[in-house]
Design a protein around this motif. Structure first.
Motif, PDB file in Angstrom:
ATOM      1  N   ASN A 172       0.728  -1.378  -0.267  1.00  0.00           N
ATOM      2  CA  ASN A 172      -0.021   0.217  -0.144  1.00  0.00           C
ATOM      3  C   ASN A 172       0.755   0.981  -0.291  1.00  0.00           C
ATOM      4  O   ASN A 172       0.891   2.486  -0.720  1.00  0.00           O
ATOM      5  N   ASP A 210       4.590   6.599   4.918  1.00  0.00           N
ATOM      6  CA  ASP A 210       5.448   6.463   3.737  1.00  0.00           C
ATOM      7  C   ASP A 210       5.459   7.774   3.710  1.00  0.00           C
ATOM      8  O   ASP A 210       5.030   8.488   3.337  1.00  0.00           O
ATOM      9  N   ASN A 260     -12.019   5.048   1.951  1.00  0.00           N
ATOM     10  CA  ASN A 260     -10.525   3.954   1.457  1.00  0.00           C
ATOM     11  C   ASN A 260     -10.689   2.968   2.306  1.00  0.00           C
ATOM     12  O   ASN A 260     -10.550   2.505   2.336  1.00  0.00           O
ATOM     13  N   HIS A 284     -11.173  -2.623  -2.787  1.00  0.00           N
ATOM     14  CA  HIS A 284     -10.192  -3.544  -4.386  1.00  0.00           C
ATOM     15  C   HIS A 284     -11.155  -4.687  -4.472  1.00  0.00           C
ATOM     16  O   HIS A 284     -11.833  -5.291  -3.496  1.00  0.00           O
ATOM     17  N   PHE A 328      -5.392  -3.516   3.797  1.00  0.00           N
ATOM     18  CA  PHE A 328      -5.249  -2.996   5.015  1.00  0.00           C
ATOM     19  C   PHE A 328      -6.229  -3.994   5.542  1.00  0.00           C
ATOM     20  O   PHE A 328      -5.134  -3.659   7.163  1.00  0.00           O
TER      21      PHE A 328
END
Ligand code: ADP
Length: 622
Positions: free
Chosen positions: A33, A75, A88, A94, A122
Motif C-alpha cells: 500500500n 510512506d 478508503n 478493491h 489494509f
C-alpha cells in the motif's frame, strides 16, 4: 464512532479472529500500500509541474518500538485526505477483497487458509494488531488526520499533526499467547526476513529504523533492507555466474549452483522478466506426491505468490525461478489464475525457453546432459505418458534410451540416423534389469538382423513409448510382442505351416499349463533358446507386471495375452514332437512346465513353484 460498511465488517471479523498461520503477510500488504501511494505521487511529480518531488524523498520506513509494542509503517506517498481516509479504509475498496469475500462465502466454516491467496489489503493489519492508527497527510495539504480503530465496533477520524506528506500506519500488536508470539514482529531480524521474502524488490527503499543500536545519541540507526533492483531485471551479461548461484542457493534452499540459468526479458503487449534455473540435482522429494512445483510470481516487484504452479508444466516441474510482470494484477487468486490468459501466454513461452535450453545442453555438453537426464529424464517420460501424448512434440527430442548396440544412452534421433534405410520400426525391449534385458534372445535376434534395440528398464519407459506412438513415421515395436516385422514372407509361411502341423502338440502343451498361457506357437524371433514368452496386443508382459505392482491394483484388470513361443530349430522341439508321436502325455506336461518356467526366468519373472521346477530338472539329470 463511525461504523464499517457491512461487507467490510465481515472481512474485518475474519481478520480479527483469524487463526491463519500465515499472518505475517500483513507486512507485505502494508508495504505494498505504501509503495502504491509512493507510485501515485511519483507519477504525479512526473506529470504535474506543481508537484515536483525529489526521488530521494520517496520511500517507506518500518519502525518497531518494543516499549510501546507498536510497529509503524510509514510512506512518503500521496497521502489521504479526511474523506479519503473515511472512504478508503472503511469499505472494501478493491477487487481482491471482493473476490476474497466471495470465496469466503463459499468456504464458510471450513478453513481460513484462503486468506494468503488474496491481496487482502489494509485489513490484514487486524490479524496482528489490536489497535490500528493511520495518520495521513495528503500531498499538497497542510492538515493531517488520524483514522483509528480497535476492531469491529467501528472507527474514528480525528485531526492530527504530521510534519510531512504521506501516511503512517501504527499497529499496536495483540498480546502474546502461548501459541502466538506477536511480539516477534518487533524484532529487527524478523522484519528484515519478511521484507526480504515478500518485498525485496519494491522499487523504493524500505528503511528499517532499528530499535536497538543508535549511531549517534538521539538518532536511530537506519538501514535500507530491500535490494530494489531485482536480479531478474538485469541483463544476463551484467550478472556474474556467482551472483546467480548465490541467488539460486539462498532463494531456493539449494546447496549447489544451478546447471543452467535462463534469463528472459519480454517487452510488448505483455511485458515480463523471468529468471529460471535448471538445477543439477533433483530435490529430495521431487518424485514424491507432496512435491510442489511452481515459480515465484511477482507483480511490479511485489511477490504475490511463492509458488505459482500454472507457470510450469509438470514435466518441467524441477525448474526453479521467478516471473515478474507489471501487467499482472496484484490480486490474482487461485480461481482467477486458471483463467488468466497472460499467465498462460507466459507459461507457454517459458516452456519453449526451457526446452531450447535443454536442447542446447544436450548438444553442447553431452556428459552434463546425460547426468541431468539420469536425474530428471523420468519426468519427461512420465510427462509424455500422463499427457496422453500431448507433450510429445515438446519432449520427444529430450528423451534418451539405452542402446543395445552402442551400450550407451542415445536419443531417438540418433537411433533413426543410424538405422538402415529399410528399417520400419524402432525396436525396444523392456524389463527391470539392463543386463538381463540386453541378453534376451529376441534382442540378440534383432541385433543380428542389423537393427538396434532400445533397452527400457524404467517402469515408465514402455508407457512413454505408448504415448509417443511413433517417431518420425517409425512405430515402436516391442521385441517380445506381436511379430517383429523382420521376417521374410517365406519365414512367415514356414511358421504358419509349422503351427498347423503341430497343432495337437501345441494344444497339449497349452492344456498342460493350465490357463497360464493363452497360446503356444512356433517362433521366428528366437533360435538359440528353446522357448520364450511373448504377448500380442497393446499390453506387454512387462506392462502387465508394472500395473499389477501398482498399489491397490486389481491384478485381473490388466491382462496381457500370454504366448509361449517355441524355437522349431532347437533340439527340444524335436524331442517334443517325438513325445507327441509316442503318445507320452506325461513327458509333454513336464516339458511344458519346464519350458514355461525357463521362459519366465529369462524374462526376469518369478516362477510359481521353484521347488517343483528344481525337482523336474533334477529328474532330467538322473
Ligand atoms: P488496495 O490497496 O488493494 O486497494 P486496501 O484495503 O489495502 O486495498 O486499501 C484501500 C485503499 O486505501 C487503497 O486503494 C488506497 O486508496 C488507500 N490506502 C491504503 N493505504 C494507503 C497508504 N499508505 N497511502 C495512501 N493510500 C492508502
Amino acid at each position: 464512532m463511525r461504523k464499517f460498511k457491512t461487507e467490510s465488517q465481515k472481512l474485518l471479523d475474519l481478520m480479527i479472529n483469524s487463526i491463519y498461520t500465515n499472518r505475517e503477510i500483513f507486512l507485505r500488504e502494508l508495504v505494498s500500500n505504501g509503495s502504491d501511494a509512493v507510485d501515485k505521487l511519483y507519477l504525479k511529480s512526473l506529470t504535474d509541474s506543481d508537484a515536483v518531488v525529489a526521488k530521494e524523498a520517496l520511500g517507506i520506513s518500518i519502525t518497531p518500538n518494543k516499549d510501546a509494542r507498536t510497529i509503524t509503517i510509514s510512506d512518503t506517498g500521496i497521502g489521504m485526505t479526511k474523506d479519503e481516509l473515511d472512504k478508503n479504509l472503511s469499505t472494501i475498496a478493491h477487487s481482491g477483497s471482493q473476490e476474497f469475500k466471495e470465496a469466503n462465502a463459499k468456504e464458510q466454516g471450513k478453513d481460513i487458509d484462503i486468506i494468503g491467496q488474496f491481496g487482502v489489503g489494509f485489513y490484514s493489519a487486524f490479524m496482528v494488531a489490536k489497535n490500528v492508527k493511520v495518520i495521513s497527510r495528503a500531498f499538497g495539504s497542510d492538515e493531517a488526520w488520524m483514522w483509528e480503530s480497535s476492531g469491529a465496533e467501528g472507527y474514528e477520524i480525528k485531526p492530527a499533526t504530521k510534519d510531512t506528506w504521506g501516511t503512517d500506519v501504527i499497529l499496536t500488536l495483540k498480546d502474546d499467547t502461548a501459541d502466538d508470539k506477536y511480539s516477534e514482529f518487533l524484532e529487527d531480524w524478523r522484519i528484515k526476513g519478511l521484507v526480504k521474502k515478500y518485498s525485496n524488490y519494491v522499487r523504493y527503499p524500505i528503511r528499517l529504523i532499528e530499535s536497538k543500536e543508535e549511531d549517534e545519541p538521539g538518532k536511530p540507526k537506519t538501514e535500507v533492507i530491500n535490494s530494489m533492483v531485482p536480479i531478474w531485471k538485469r541483463k544476463k551479461s551484467e550478472v556474474s555466474d556467482e551472483d546467480y548461484a548465490e541467488f539460486f542457493k539462498s532463494n531456493f534452499h539449494e546447496t549447489e549452483g544451478p546447471l543452467r540459468t535462463i534469463s528472459v526479458h519480454a517487452e510488448g503487449a505483455l511485458s515480463y522478466d523471468a529468471l529460471l534455473f535448471i538445477p543439477a540435482k533433483t530435490a529430495w522429494n521431487y518424485y514424491d506426491r507432496e512435491f510442489k512445483k511452481g515459480l515465484a510470481l511477482y507483480s511490479s516487484g511485489v511477490m504475490i505468490m511463492e509458488k505459482c504452479e500454472e507457470l510450469l508444466p509438470d514435466c518441467f516441474g524441477f525448474v526453479k525461478g521467478v516471473v515478474d510482470s507489471q501487467d499482472l494484477s496484484l490480486n490474482i487468486s487461485r480461481e482467477t489464475l486458471q483463467h488468466n490468459n497472460q499467465l498462460k501466454v507466459i507459461a507457454r513461452r517459458l516452456e519453449k525457453k526451457i526446452k531450447s535450453e535443454l536442447v542446447a545442453l544436450r548438444d553442447d555438453d553431452r556428459t552434463a546432459y546425460e547426468a541431468f537426464f539420469e536425474q530428471f529424464g523420468r519426468a519427461f517420460k512420465f510427462g509424455i505418458y500422463s499427457s496422453f501424448g500431448e507433450k510429445k512434440e515438446l519432449l520427444e527430442d529430450l528423451l534418451m534410451f539405452y542402446s543395445a548396440r552402442k551400450q550407451k544412452l542415445i536419443t531417438l534421433a540418433e537411433y533413426i540416423e543410424d538405422a538402415p534405410q529399410d528399417q520400419k520400426s524402432i525396436y525396444y525391449a523392456a524389463g527391470n534389469d539392463l543386463d538381463r534385458v540386453s541378453k534376451l534372445p529376441m534382442v540378440t535376434t534383432v541385433l543380428a538382423k542389423g537393427y538396434d534395440v532400445l533397452l527400457c528398464t524404467m517402469d515408465v519407459d514402455e508407457f512413454c513409448l505408448m504415448g509417443l506412438r511413433e517417431y518420425y513415421g517409425k512405430q515402436f515395436r516391442n521385441v517380445s510382442s506381436g511379430n517383429l516385422d523382420v521376417e521374410t514372407e517365406d519365414e512367415i509361411d514356414a511358421a504358419e505351416a509349422l503351427d498347423t502341423e503341430n497343432a495337437e502338440l501345441f494344444t497339449a502343451l497349452k492344456d498342460a499349463l493350465d490357463g497360464k498361457i493363452d497360446k503356444v506357437r512356433s517362433s521366428t524371433r528366437i533360435t538359440d533358446a528353446p522357448a520364450c514368452l511373448v504377448s500380442d496386443g497393446p499390453l506387454s508382459l512387462e506392462m502387465e507386471r508394472i500395473l499389477a505392482n501398482e498399489p491397490g491394483a486389481d491384478p485381473n484388470m490388466f491382462k496381457a495375452v500370454h504366448i509361449l513361443e517355441l524355437s522349431p530349430s532347437h533340439p527340444v522341439f524335436a524331442a517334443l514332437q517325438a513325445a507327441q508321436e509316442a503318445g507320452d502325455g506325461d513327458k509333454i506336461a513336464r516339458y511344458a512346465k519346464l519350458l514355461y518356467n525357463q521362459a519366465r526366468l529369462i524374462e526376469g519373472l518369478p516362477i510359481e513353484d521353484p521347488i517343483a521346477f528344481a525337482r523336474d530338472i533334477a529328474a532330467l539329470m538322473q
